[in-house]
Each structure stands twice: as structure tokens, then as C-alpha cells.
Design an enzyme around this catalytic site. Structure first.
Site, PDB file in Angstrom:
ATOM      1  N   ASP A 229      37.228  -7.885  62.041  1.00 43.61           N
ATOM      2  CA  ASP A 229      36.835  -8.696  63.397  1.00 43.61           C
ATOM      3  C   ASP A 229      38.092  -9.582  63.673  1.00 43.61           C
ATOM      4  O   ASP A 229      38.941  -9.859  62.943  1.00 43.61           O
ATOM      5  CB  ASP A 229      35.699  -9.396  63.314  1.00 43.61           C
ATOM      6  CG  ASP A 229      35.603 -10.406  62.130  1.00 43.61           C
ATOM      7  OD1 ASP A 229      36.055 -10.137  60.979  1.00 43.61           O
ATOM      8  OD2 ASP A 229      35.022 -11.538  62.543  1.00 43.61           O
TER       9      ASP A 229
ATOM     10  N   GLU B 140      33.889 -11.628  59.744  1.00 42.57           N
ATOM     11  CA  GLU B 140      34.264 -12.756  58.861  1.00 42.57           C
ATOM     12  C   GLU B 140      34.869 -13.872  59.587  1.00 42.57           C
ATOM     13  O   GLU B 140      34.377 -15.007  58.815  1.00 42.57           O
ATOM     14  CB  GLU B 140      35.592 -12.079  58.276  1.00 42.57           C
ATOM     15  CG  GLU B 140      36.183 -13.141  56.981  1.00 42.57           C
ATOM     16  CD  GLU B 140      37.111 -14.185  57.590  1.00 42.57           C
ATOM     17  OE1 GLU B 140      37.420 -15.022  56.611  1.00 42.57           O
ATOM     18  OE2 GLU B 140      37.600 -14.348  58.685  1.00 42.57           O
TER      19      GLU B 140
END
Ligand SMILES: [Zn+2]
Length: 455
Positions: free
Chosen positions: A125, A220
Site C-alpha cells: 500500500d 502498513e
């Protein structure tokens, strides 16, 4: 360009770094085109389904390389195995966590089938802090050391004067976005470097390494990267996140972190009849905030190894007000001291207004990974050896924040953070050096061999 004595040839740190760089760059440029931005507050996991677009592609590419078990699980984690080329039987799985590491056995005395399983971890991400869609990456060949302007937004400028790291990259090939979006090097650089290392290792089966486990995690950037991380399934004995910055750095320290909420209960009554009766919790909260130190102990006034007490949010009304703080420090005792300060200030406010009720709740967030890595000194030594072999001088560094590796380390898997070569994370001016990406990939290729051979 400068004087004739300045060479314009790209300064690769080693022949291996130069060899792998074109493949890693090609992967990186493909991965950044896929929008994988995570989203704070989403009820779903992963927080955005589009992260799976990259996760599925990575699993497919890993299978294409021959990592046959590569798959995306129900939470969006990609995991895959590169079997050992030396000693370590693929069927045996990882050695028990900690066992092979803490024995301190020399390579001669250690049976080859106890070569630790090394895990490599990166996140798919990208940060929600700037736009992540329609990334148009461009490569600046042989950066000349001047200002970097962005074709999509002339107001964005990278100036070497405010960016000493840039000056150290004269002659490098740099990748940036067009200035309207993130580049997404955080952490697609880490993803591309791990993929590039795997691609190299599968075509060089003569290189000795133990069993390698790969994980690409979602979410994350919103602090949830390890929420469903299955350590048992991952089965690594030691791991590295590839999510750092400056070439040569190993981040082996994070903050220790707690959140503290202070709730003040006052007494509300119609203001027309309030004399002698109303207890305004908002004013008591302001009193508490006013007692915080004016100098230091705040994120806006500290750097380096200094910790802080940081009020994040105030919620409330006359009847009840809650103050939400985060407290951070590298040192566990000093962190406890910051928590104690908030308890003391709460007591002082309560003592000044006995009709109010003040309560303090402290929640532990994560701990400095150094406390856990100390039991596994080989983890950092192996990384330093690998970085040297990639042609760089290793440097240990502390992060004023947390990493997924901090949580994994606390759960028993020692996981420091390795550099990717990317800079200015979470901004539209994010940039990365192709030469440093080559060095990062070479470091990973050396690292798995160090674990197998050097002991
Ligand atoms: Zn990251």
C-alpha cells in the site's frame, strides 16, 4: 554539468548492483502505475480492494519465477517460498523461532539443515497523505546536482539546499513522479527490490542460500500491516522489512509508544443558574494542557533521540472532556516518565477542583525493537556484512516512529528495517535513485548467502 573532472557515468556501488538495476527499475515503474493507496477508517481489510490488484500480480509473477506456493491469502497478504539451494530441506520448514539464532553455534558446528529461514517483507500500500492514482513516473538520467522541477506542477521544486541527500546523488539516475502524485517508492521500491532479488536467485541456483520466505503486506501506512500477519504460517526465523530510506542504513531502533487518554468529568447545568454549581471540564482540560512544558517534550520542538508528549485530539463539552495524547521515547524508562507526567498533571488538576473526576488510561502501542533485537545480534551483523558486500558502508539508525518490524520483533520474529534508496516519503516530491535500488537488491542477494554460509 560541472567541470570536466566530474564523471557522468552512473556510480553503481558494485557489479551486482549494476547487473540487477535494470530489472528492478522495470518492475518498479510497472508497480507504481497500480494505485494501492490504503484508507484510514475503512471497515474492510485490506482497507482498499485495489491493493489486491498489485498483490495478485506479485503472486502471479512469483509463481512465474518458480516460487510455486506464491498466493494471496484471505486478508490480502502475499506469501511465497524460495526453497534452499543448500542443506536446508524444503520439507523441514523453518527452524524453531529463536532456536538457531540464540544457540550461538559456529557455522562449522551447526548442521546445515538448521540454516535459518530468512524472511523478506515489504508493503504494497501507499500513503493516503497525497494522491496515489495516475502516477506518471519519469527517470532523470545522470542528475546534475541542480534543482529538480516537476512537469505536472511547476510549484513543486526539490532543492539541493534543503535536501542534503540530493547532493549526494549527483550523477545518479533519479526517479520521481510528475509532481501531482506520490511516486509510491514507499514501499514499491522495497517490493521491486525483493522481486528483483528473487528473480536473480532463481536464475543463479549455484548461489548458496537457505529457505527464503517472502511476504507482501497491505495497510502498513494506516498502522495495520501486521494485523493479520500469521507468524507461524510465515515460518521465518529472522526477517527484514525493506522499507527504509538512505542507502546503507539499517534501522534497528524505533520509538517505544503509548497512547494516553485523560478524561475529565465536570458538571453541567443551565448557565443561568450555574453560579457555584457548574464545573466546566473544558476549562479543566485547558488547565491541564497549560501545565505541559513550554520548551521541549513536543514533536514540534524535538528531534534525534528526544521523546515527546503530544496532545493529538480534544473531544468534549462542559460535562465531560477527553484529551488524547501519544507519548514516544526510545528509552522505556523515559517513556514511563512521560506517562507519569500526564498522571501527575491530571492529579494536580483534580486537586484544584475536587468536584471534578479525572481518570487516566494508558495503552501500550509498540516497543523499541532494539529491546528485542538485542537477543539476536546476528540479525544486524548479517545485514551489515551484506551491505558491505554491496559496496556500501552500513550505518545503524533510529526511526522516530514505528515499523511493522517493531511489532513482528515484539512478537518474537527479529525484524530490522533495511534501506530501499527512496527519499521524501509521503510527498509528491518523493524520489529514488536507480543506483541505490540496485544496491538494495544486491544487499538482499548477499544477505541470504551470508545467513547460509557465514554463520
Ligand atoms: Zn513504508
Amino acid at each position: 554539468m560541472g567541470t570536466v573532472t566530474e564523471t557522468s557515468s552512473a556510480p553503481f556501488t558494485s557489479p551486482l548492483a549494476a547487473e540487477v538495476a535494470p530489472d528492478v527499475l522495470e518492475r518498479f515503474l510497472r508497480y507504481v502505475r497500480i494505485d494501492t493507496q490504503s484508507q484510514e477508517g475503512s471497515p474492510a481489510y485490506p482497507s482498499t480492494a485495489k491493493q489486491l490488484d498489485l498483490s495478485r500480480l506479485l503472486a502471479e509473477e512469483l509463481r512465474g519465477m518458480g516460487l510455486a506456493d506464491a498466493a494471496v491469502d484471505e486478508h490480502g497478504y502475499v506469501m511465497a517460498t524460495l526453497p534452499a539451494t543448500l542443506g536446508h530441506s524444503a520439507a523441514a520448514g523453518g527452524a524453531q523461532a529463536g532456536g538457531a539464532l540464540s544457540s550461538g553455534a559456529s557455522p562449522e558446528s551447526r548442521p546445515v539443515d538448521t540454516i535459518p529461514t530468512v524472511g523478506l517483507v515489504a508493503h504494497v500500500d501507499t500513503s493516503p497523505e497525497a494522491r496515489g492514482r495516475d502516477v506518471k513516473a519519469r527517470v532523470i538520467q545522470e542528475y546534475d546536482g541542480g534543482e529538480i522541477r516537476f512537469p505536472g506542477d511547476p510549484t513543486q521544486v526539490l532543492r539541493p539546499a534543503d535536501n542534503p541527500d540530493l547532493l549526494r546523488h549527483r550523477g545518479h539516475d533519479l526517479v520521481t513522479s510528475d509532481g501531482t502524485t506520490l511516486l509510491g517508492a514507499d514501499d514499491k521500491a522495497g517490493v521491486a527490490e525483493i522481486m528483483g532479488a528473487m528473480a536473480y536467485l532463481v536464475t543463479h541456483p549455484e548461489l548458496p542460500h537457505g529457505r527464503i520466505r517472502i511476504a507482501f503486506t497491505p495497510d502498513e501506512e494506516i498502522g495495520l500491516g501486521t494485523k493479520h500477519f500469521d507468524l507461524r504460517k510465515f515460518g521465518a526465523d529472522v526477517a527484514y522489512t525493506v522499507d527504509g530510506s538512505t542507502a546503507g542504513e539499517i534501522q534497528d531502533e524505533t520509538f517505544s509508544a503509548s497512547s494516553v487518554s485523560v478524561t475529565i468529568r465536570g458538571h453541567n447545568i443551565h448557565p443561568g443558574y450555574a453560579k457555584g454549581k457548574m464545573v466546566n471540564s473544558i476549562k479543566l482540560a485547558a488547565d491541564l494542557l497549560g501545565r505541559l512544558p513550554r520548551e521541549g517534550l513536543s514533536p514540534e520542538s524535538t528531534e534525534g533521540r528526544a521523546g515527546y508528549v503530544h496532545p493529538m485530539a480534544v473531544e468534549g463539552s462542559v460535562e465531560e472532556t477527553t484529551l488524547r495524547f501519544i507519548v514516544r521515547d526510545f528509552d522505556a524508562e523515559r517513556l514511563a516518565g512521560h506517562e507519569a507526567l500526564l498522571r501527575r498533571l491530571a492529579d494536580e488538576v483534580a486537586a484544584g477542583e475536587p468536584r471534578a473526576r479525572v481518570s487516566v488510561v494508558v495503552e501500550r502501542s509498540y516497543r523499541n525493537m532494539k529491546e528485542y533485537l538485542a537477543a539476536h545480534p546476528r540479525t544486524l551483523r548479517a545485514a551489515e556484512t551484506a551491505i558491505r558486500r554491496a559496496g556500501l558502508e552500513p550505518r545503524r539508525a533510529a526511526i522516530r516512529g514505528g515499523t511493522d518490524g517493531a511489532r513482528l520483533s515484539e512478537q518474537g520474529l527479529p525484524t530490522p528495517n533495511l534501506f530501499t534508496g527512496a527519499h521524501d516519503y509521503h510527498s509528491v516530491r518523493e524520489w529514488i535513485s536507480v543506483q541505490d535500488m540496485g544496491a538494495a537488491t544486491a544487499t538482499l542477494i548477499h544477505l541470504v548467502q551470508v545467513w547460509a554460509v557465514d554463520g
